[in-house]
Design a protein around this motif. Structure first.
Motif, mmCIF file in Angstrom:
data_model
loop_
_atom_site.group_PDB
_atom_site.id
_atom_site.type_symbol
_atom_site.label_atom_id
_atom_site.label_comp_id
_atom_site.label_asym_id
_atom_site.label_seq_id
_atom_site.Cartn_x
_atom_site.Cartn_y
_atom_site.Cartn_z
ATOM 1 N N ALA A 36 3.584 5.970 -0.378
ATOM 2 C CA ALA A 36 2.417 6.066 0.508
ATOM 3 C C ALA A 36 2.832 6.831 1.759
ATOM 4 C CB ALA A 36 1.911 4.677 0.872
ATOM 5 N N ASP A 40 -3.315 3.897 5.764
ATOM 6 C CA ASP A 40 -4.422 3.618 4.843
ATOM 7 C C ASP A 40 -3.964 3.687 3.387
ATOM 8 O OD1 ASP A 40 -6.201 3.194 6.914
ATOM 9 O OD2 ASP A 40 -7.038 5.222 6.846
ATOM 10 N N GLU A 41 -3.181 4.705 3.070
ATOM 11 C CA GLU A 41 -2.666 4.827 1.709
ATOM 12 C C GLU A 41 -1.732 3.658 1.377
ATOM 13 O OE1 GLU A 41 -0.644 8.255 -1.135
ATOM 14 O OE2 GLU A 41 -0.638 8.539 1.032
ATOM 15 N N GLN A 44 -3.817 0.645 0.504
ATOM 16 C CA GLN A 44 -4.407 0.816 -0.825
ATOM 17 C C GLN A 44 -3.367 0.579 -1.921
ATOM 18 O OE1 GLN A 44 -6.201 4.652 -1.498
ATOM 19 N NE2 GLN A 44 -6.516 4.262 -3.662
ATOM 20 N N ARG A 45 -2.194 1.207 -1.796
ATOM 21 C CA ARG A 45 -1.139 1.039 -2.806
ATOM 22 C C ARG A 45 -0.683 -0.423 -2.870
ATOM 23 N NH1 ARG A 45 -2.911 5.180 -3.821
ATOM 24 N NH2 ARG A 45 -2.012 7.242 -3.713
#
Length: 134
Positions: A36, A40-41, A44-45
């Motif tokens: 990531a 934000d990523e 999510q991950r």
């Protein structure tokens, strides 16, 4: 080993694509690395994989825009707040920032390129040219 193929599952939260690529290559084939680049990523991950993660490695700062970075301490607290009790490692290049990350919820601090040796010792998997014999 979570995936039945003898691999550990690592979430690498790091905003340098070069370091992400290096870690994927250095840890292969003993670890599957999910990377990531942004907070934000990372969230999510984490949500997609939290139940299967063996290790989370967190850089000290992440880019939120091309010209702005932010510390990852809030992200670390968020991950712990989601109930994650697994191993989380602070890997900032700045020692004082790694110490802040530990206070925010990381279990220990580690220099970035010490990760392959740590994974080998912690999970007893062959990674380096001179692997440990567990």
């Amino acid at each position: 080993m979570v995936n039945g193929q003898g691999e550990i599952l690592v979430l690498l939260i790091e905003d340098s694509q070069l370091i992400q690529t290096d870690m994927k290559e250095l840890l292969h084939p003993s670890a599957q690395v999910i990377a990531a680049l942004t907070p934000d990523e990372a969230r999510q991950r984490f949500q997609e994989n939290s139940k299967n993660l063996d290790l989370i490695v967190v850089d000290g700062e992440l880019k939120v825009t091309p010209t702005k970075t932010e510390e990852t301490c809030p992200l670390i607290r968020w991950i712990r707040g989601q109930g994650y009790t697994g191993l989380m490692v602070a890997s900032s290049g700045i020692p004082s920032l790694r110490q802040k990350q530990v206070k925010a919820g990381c279990d220990l601090e580690l220099e970035k390129y010490g990760l392959p040796y740590f994974v080998e010792r912690q999970f007893c998997v062959p990674i380096t040219a001179d692997p440990l014999h567990c």
